[in-house]
Every structure is written in structure tokens, then in C-alpha cells.
Design an enzyme around this catalytic site. Sequence first.
Site, PDB file in Angstrom:
ATOM      1  CE  LYS A 171      -3.822  -2.350   2.390  1.00 19.59           C
ATOM      2  NZ  LYS A 171      -5.095  -3.476   3.213  1.00 19.59           N
TER       3      LYS A 171
ATOM      4  CD  GLN B 269      -3.792  -4.343   6.603  1.00 18.78           C
ATOM      5  OE1 GLN B 269      -3.760  -3.414   5.705  1.00 18.78           O
ATOM      6  NE2 GLN B 269      -3.932  -5.459   5.693  1.00 18.78           N
TER       7      GLN B 269
ATOM      8  CG  ASP C 127      -9.866  -0.023   4.603  1.00 17.80           C
ATOM      9  OD1 ASP C 127     -10.051  -1.278   3.040  1.00 17.80           O
ATOM     10  OD2 ASP C 127      -9.221  -0.679   5.511  1.00 17.80           O
TER      11      ASP C 127
END
Length: 291
Positions: free
Chosen positions: A53, A97, A120
Amino acid sequence: MPIILDGKATAAAIRSELKETVAALTARAGRRPGLAVILIGEDPPSQVYVRFKERACAEIGVISEAFRLPASTPQSELMALIDRLNDREDMDGILLQLPLPDGLESHPFLGRIRPDKDVDGFHPESMGRLSLGLPGLRPCTPEGVMELMRRYGISPSGKRAVVVGRSNIVGKPLAYMLAAPGKDANATVTVCHSGTRNLADVCREADILCVAMGKPRFITADMVRPGAVVLDIGINRVNGGLCGDCDYEGIYPIASAITPVPGGVGPMTIAILLRNTIKAWRAHTGMDQES
Ligand code: GUN
């Protein structure tokens, strides 16, 4: 022979479009887009994903800042970090994450991220907006599946779609996306899970079979209708290699289109994460109307 849905190439095309957008708008926006990535603990696959990422951000001109914290981090400290990032004007997106280390429940933290920075799409408000068909930031992996179909001209409209797996990250949001009105969706959707009876029979009804169950090569050719589109969202580490939830070699001869693993849905997740970050940046800097 089926069309191989090349997520690697498609994601590269999206990243290059996004790079142009960032280059074109940065001067007027007054700053580059920013993404904060929080990684708690030492989970090896998560460490790899976070590195990917960061690299993808750098490649297209997004400033990323990673926060790597030990598994022992107190909840209050993680909350305080999210609060600080919520208040930072240079950070358009905040990503926590997953999975979190044992003993840390994700929901309180995901719910703390400001919805306009929720790149997200896991905040309850983002999921609610998706379920209601309202605009918002969408979860990256299922949006990546939809975008891959769109770019290959595969329309789910009127088709039977079967989603195997009901996770909050993939199965559930993907089912909402497939069932949404509009020519790029509009499917009739069935969601299967560990309690589904006669799973193979249900899978065989699918024109579009989406599999996110986390079991290596579980879906075999006898569970697939000839001519089906097969989207394999699983990534499993087996004997040092990667494989999906579908038996690719077995299914390949009968599918009309299929995603490889690796190189299928996986790379799309990061491309959509970047797209969400740029969408948030455009909203934060008043650039949403610009081309
Ligand atoms: N873990 C596995 N997939 C994802 C994802 O899309 N986002 C985050 N934050 N964690 C993940």
C-alpha cells in the site's frame, strides 16, 4: 477458452489514471493526497500488504504515513491516534489494517474513523450508506470485483450471482453491490456460508460465482455451471505458494471468464484504495467537480 480477468493489468491501468488525476489537480488542491495506514502487531501477511500500500501510494503521488504499533498497544492509545488522524488536514484517508491482534475487537476502532476519511468503507455509516444505495466510500475488495467486471464488459444485470462467504469485508458488501439497481449491477443475489445446505447445488445455479471463503481450492469444477463467470477472491498460502478458493485448473476449461490467483482480484483492492483516497482528497479540497 475463458477470458482471463487480468486484475494485475487492470489495476495498473487504474493506478496510471489516478496518477494523472493527482498530477493534474495537486496545484489547485494546494496539497497532495494523504493516507494514514495503521498496523498493529506483527501479522506477516498484513506487513506485506501495508508495504504494498505504501509503495502504491508513492507511485501515484499520494503521501502515505504508516503507524506500526506493537500488539500490546493499549486501546486508549489507538483511539487517541485515530482521533489525531481524524483532525489532521493533510490526511484524507485512514486505514486500520485487519485483522487486529487477538483480544482487540475491530468495531470500536473502525467506528472511530471519520466517515469522510474511511477509505476502507468499513465504518457502520459507510456500510449503511452502501446498503441504502447512498453515495459514500465503498469497501475496496468488493468494489474491485465490480470494477474488474465493468472493465471487461461483464454485466451482472438480470443474472444469478452467488456469493460464497458473508464476511463484513467482502461477502456482505459484495452482495449489496451486486444487487444494487443500475446496469453495472442489478443481479439476483444469493449469499452462501458455512450453514448453507447443498452448497454445490446453489453454486451450480450461478451465472456469476464469487468466492471469498478462505478455503484453498474448495470450489471444484463440478460446482460450477458451464459458461459461468468465476471470481476468486480467496488468497491462501499453501506449501509456500499462493492459491485461491477455486480449483483454477479444473474450472478453467468450463468457465466463460475467470480470475487467476495471484493476479486477479488481489491487485484491484489496492487500486480501489487509492481511488477512494483520491475521492476523499477531492472532497476535502473542493476538487470534486473538477475533471
Ligand atoms: N485485511 C484484509 N483485507 C483488508 C482490507 O481491505 N483493508 C484492511 N484495512 N484490512 C484488510
